[in-house]
Design a protein around this motif. Sequence first.
Motif, mmCIF file in Angstrom:
data_model
loop_
_atom_site.group_PDB
_atom_site.id
_atom_site.type_symbol
_atom_site.label_atom_id
_atom_site.label_comp_id
_atom_site.label_asym_id
_atom_site.label_seq_id
_atom_site.Cartn_x
_atom_site.Cartn_y
_atom_site.Cartn_z
ATOM 1 N N ASP A 54 52.632 40.098 53.952
ATOM 2 C CA ASP A 54 52.127 40.042 52.575
ATOM 3 C C ASP A 54 50.825 40.812 52.419
ATOM 4 O OD1 ASP A 54 54.182 38.223 51.844
ATOM 5 O OD2 ASP A 54 53.054 36.627 52.814
ATOM 6 N N PRO A 55 50.700 41.565 51.321
ATOM 7 C CA PRO A 55 49.445 42.293 51.085
ATOM 8 C C PRO A 55 48.208 41.385 51.091
ATOM 9 C CG PRO A 55 51.136 43.022 49.537
ATOM 10 C CD PRO A 55 51.727 41.865 50.281
ATOM 11 N N THR B 239 57.142 33.993 42.539
ATOM 12 C CA THR B 239 55.939 34.604 41.943
ATOM 13 C C THR B 239 56.323 35.459 40.732
ATOM 14 O OG1 THR B 239 54.882 34.643 44.110
ATOM 15 C CG2 THR B 239 53.963 36.091 42.443
ATOM 16 N N ALA C 72 53.850 48.437 41.196
ATOM 17 C CA ALA C 72 54.447 48.179 42.516
ATOM 18 C C ALA C 72 55.863 47.627 42.308
ATOM 19 C CB ALA C 72 53.589 47.232 43.365
ATOM 20 N N ALA D 180 58.428 43.721 46.828
ATOM 21 C CA ALA D 180 59.121 42.426 46.852
ATOM 22 C C ALA D 180 58.988 41.690 45.518
ATOM 23 C CB ALA D 180 58.556 41.575 47.985
ATOM 24 N N VAL D 181 57.768 41.512 45.047
ATOM 25 C CA VAL D 181 57.555 40.782 43.787
ATOM 26 C C VAL D 181 57.959 41.658 42.607
ATOM 27 C CG1 VAL D 181 55.812 39.729 42.292
ATOM 28 C CG2 VAL D 181 55.666 39.402 44.770
ATOM 29 N N ALA E 219 55.993 53.223 40.972
ATOM 30 C CA ALA E 219 56.098 53.158 42.434
ATOM 31 C C ALA E 219 55.562 54.467 42.992
ATOM 32 C CB ALA E 219 57.549 52.933 42.852
ATOM 33 N N LYS F 197 61.724 55.434 45.930
ATOM 34 C CA LYS F 197 61.572 54.128 45.277
ATOM 35 C C LYS F 197 61.920 54.232 43.794
ATOM 36 C CE LYS F 197 58.053 52.483 48.505
ATOM 37 N NZ LYS F 197 56.784 51.783 48.698
ATOM 38 N N ARG G 55 51.966 58.651 41.840
ATOM 39 C CA ARG G 55 51.222 59.648 42.621
ATOM 40 C C ARG G 55 51.343 61.041 42.003
ATOM 41 N NH1 ARG G 55 49.867 57.166 47.572
ATOM 42 N NH2 ARG G 55 51.313 55.496 48.136
ATOM 43 N N ASN H 142 50.501 44.161 39.640
ATOM 44 C CA ASN H 142 50.437 43.919 41.086
ATOM 45 C C ASN H 142 49.347 44.745 41.753
ATOM 46 O OD1 ASN H 142 52.632 42.107 41.599
ATOM 47 N ND2 ASN H 142 54.038 43.776 41.094
ATOM 48 N N VAL H 143 48.703 45.631 40.970
ATOM 49 C CA VAL H 143 47.913 46.706 41.572
ATOM 50 C C VAL H 143 46.439 46.702 41.145
ATOM 51 C CG1 VAL H 143 47.676 49.228 41.611
ATOM 52 C CG2 VAL H 143 49.932 48.194 41.911
ATOM 53 N N GLY I 32 48.444 40.538 41.340
ATOM 54 C CA GLY I 32 47.802 41.054 42.545
ATOM 55 C C GLY I 32 46.961 42.265 42.230
ATOM 56 N N ILE J 262 46.489 45.056 44.693
ATOM 57 C CA ILE J 262 46.603 45.687 46.011
ATOM 58 C C ILE J 262 45.751 46.940 46.141
ATOM 59 C CG2 ILE J 262 48.684 47.056 45.509
ATOM 60 C CD1 ILE J 262 49.574 46.268 48.418
ATOM 61 N N PHE K 288 47.103 34.359 38.182
ATOM 62 C CA PHE K 288 47.864 33.175 38.610
ATOM 63 C C PHE K 288 48.176 33.272 40.102
ATOM 64 C CE2 PHE K 288 52.187 34.716 39.374
ATOM 65 C CZ PHE K 288 52.096 35.998 38.853
HETATM 66 N N1 NAP Z 1 49.616 35.771 42.706
HETATM 67 C C1 NAP Z 1 50.457 35.385 43.648
HETATM 68 O O1 NAP Z 1 50.746 34.213 43.832
HETATM 69 C C2 NAP Z 1 51.068 36.450 44.521
HETATM 70 C C3 NAP Z 1 52.130 36.132 45.405
HETATM 71 C C4 NAP Z 1 52.708 37.186 46.150
HETATM 72 C C5 NAP Z 1 52.208 38.484 46.026
HETATM 73 N N2 NAP Z 1 51.171 38.702 45.161
HETATM 74 C C6 NAP Z 1 50.648 40.059 44.963
HETATM 75 O O2 NAP Z 1 51.685 40.828 44.415
HETATM 76 C C7 NAP Z 1 51.513 42.199 44.799
HETATM 77 C C8 NAP Z 1 52.810 42.680 45.453
HETATM 78 O O3 NAP Z 1 53.035 41.904 46.627
HETATM 79 P P1 NAP Z 1 54.381 42.098 47.453
HETATM 80 O O4 NAP Z 1 54.381 41.082 48.521
HETATM 81 O O5 NAP Z 1 55.520 42.177 46.509
HETATM 82 O O6 NAP Z 1 54.140 43.518 48.124
HETATM 83 P P2 NAP Z 1 55.034 44.809 47.897
HETATM 84 O O7 NAP Z 1 54.932 45.206 46.476
HETATM 85 O O8 NAP Z 1 56.363 44.590 48.491
HETATM 86 O O9 NAP Z 1 54.265 45.855 48.800
HETATM 87 C C9 NAP Z 1 53.069 46.386 48.376
HETATM 88 C C10 NAP Z 1 53.296 47.728 47.676
HETATM 89 O O10 NAP Z 1 52.136 48.065 46.929
HETATM 90 C C11 NAP Z 1 52.118 49.448 46.727
HETATM 91 N N3 NAP Z 1 50.732 49.935 46.813
HETATM 92 C C12 NAP Z 1 49.911 49.908 47.878
HETATM 93 N N4 NAP Z 1 48.707 50.431 47.549
HETATM 94 C C13 NAP Z 1 48.792 50.800 46.254
HETATM 95 C C14 NAP Z 1 47.888 51.405 45.333
HETATM 96 N N5 NAP Z 1 46.628 51.747 45.701
HETATM 97 N N6 NAP Z 1 48.306 51.649 44.080
HETATM 98 C C15 NAP Z 1 49.563 51.322 43.704
HETATM 99 N N7 NAP Z 1 50.469 50.756 44.522
HETATM 100 C C16 NAP Z 1 50.080 50.492 45.780
HETATM 101 C C17 NAP Z 1 52.988 50.076 47.833
HETATM 102 O O11 NAP Z 1 54.121 50.674 47.223
HETATM 103 P P3 NAP Z 1 54.062 52.151 46.583
HETATM 104 O O12 NAP Z 1 54.804 53.042 47.521
HETATM 105 O O13 NAP Z 1 54.757 51.952 45.287
HETATM 106 O O14 NAP Z 1 52.627 52.533 46.457
HETATM 107 C C18 NAP Z 1 53.451 48.884 48.658
HETATM 108 O O15 NAP Z 1 54.778 49.011 49.099
HETATM 109 C C19 NAP Z 1 50.315 42.219 45.741
HETATM 110 O O16 NAP Z 1 49.175 42.582 44.997
HETATM 111 C C20 NAP Z 1 50.216 40.787 46.213
HETATM 112 O O17 NAP Z 1 48.933 40.444 46.629
HETATM 113 C C21 NAP Z 1 50.601 37.728 44.427
#
Ligand code: NAP
Length: 330
Positions: A48-49, A128, A149, A153-154, A173, A178, A195, A217-218, A240, A242, A271
């Motif tokens: 997880d990020p 989520t 993003a 996953a999310v 993405a 993607k 990008r 998410n970003v 998120g 990220i 949240f």
């Molecule tokens: N609030 C909550 O309860 C909760 C729960 C789970 C996750 N989250 C958050 O949800 C977000 C996604 O989590 P996930 O587990 O589903 O991860 P994910 O989206 O599967 O993986 C992270 C993706 O973020 C993208 N990324 C990385 N750096 C970036 C940037 N500077 N600008 C734009 N995109 C970027 C990358 O894809 P690209 O190739 O598209 O850049 C990477 O594959 C995260 O921020 C995480 O912390 C929050």
Amino acid sequence: MPKLSHQVHLVRRPTGLPKVDDFTVVAVPIADPGPGELLIRNQYMSIDPAMRPRLSNGTTEIGRPIVGAALGTVVASRHPQFREGDLVEHRLGFRDFALSDGTDVSSVVLQGEPVTAHLGVLGVSGLTAYAGLLEVAKLRDGERVFVSAAAGAVGSVAAQIAKVKGCYVVGSAGTEEKCAWLRETAKIDVAINYREGVLRKTLKAAAPEGIDVYFDNVGGEHLNAALPRMRVRGRIAVCGMISAYNSDGAISEGVTTLANMMYNRLTMTGFIWWDFVHLREQFLADMRSWIAQGRMHWEETILDGLENAPAALIGVLTGRNLGKMLLKIT
Ligand SMILES: NC(=O)c1ccc[n+]([C@@H]2O[C@H](COP(=O)([O-])OP(=O)(O)OC[C@H]3O[C@@H](n4cnc5c(N)ncnc54)[C@H](OP(=O)(O)O)[C@@H]3O)[C@@H](O)[C@H]2O)c1
């Protein structure tokens, strides 16, 4: 009974993007379960990020195993709720064998789906997306939605739930591969490779009538670009950030377009999924039904072996994953 648990420990707090040698794998003696305890052999770990900020802010201790969600099989139990052979989800990831007193351990019952779905589309990632979109952003059928993003996953679940609800969906993405998946498999309306070009311009072209709901998410540049596109009484669900996680204190790029909050009477709500665990039964029922109808697709990027846990974490931060990033523990 195993006498050793192999665990991934943090050696030093990373600066910027973590490096493989910020971590190490160590073998630690493990006892047989005592009264009220169970021993779990982990099969898969969720990567997880949000693990990244926890490496810097002290939540993850140096010389201790990194905490994270995992799925495993009970191999011995003296706990009244768990029996040998049970499949369980828990928080003692980044290790092969885990001794637990049952805290935060829950049984997983499969209904024909692969085990790994319970760390992704049917697990926390899915919940989520579901809670953020339907409860936090209060999505209404047919609205205009932007998900960042979106191939992760999310994001991939959020984008597809919005399609189930008859929405116009734009997703961003970081690669063409993607974006192709988002168009061809998730069947969203427009996929943007952030990008390429200037995000504010590509988003404006992709959502000419504006955005009712932004599932963020970003943060940073994405939030900056989305705010001016929000329609009156639009809602932003802050899931998120990220783009900020590798910086000290997870400080994001400056957001300069906040005046739109006032012009368009917007709501921005952060949240965390665990505030919505009461929705789990409804979430699972809806998600299973959408999967059965062929309206919910998911991908997994799986690395193999505990020694690759650091590479998997670095990978999720740098976009190596399509869909859920997982580590298989062999
Ligand atoms: N609030 C909550 O309860 C909760 C729960 C789970 C996750 N989250 C958050 O949800 C977000 C996604 O989590 P996930 O587990 O589903 O991860 P994910 O989206 O599967 O993986 C992270 C993706 O973020 C993208 N990324 C990385 N750096 C970036 C940037 N500077 N600008 C734009 N995109 C970027 C990358 O894809 P690209 O190739 O598209 O850049 C990477 O594959 C995260 O921020 C995480 O912390 C929050």
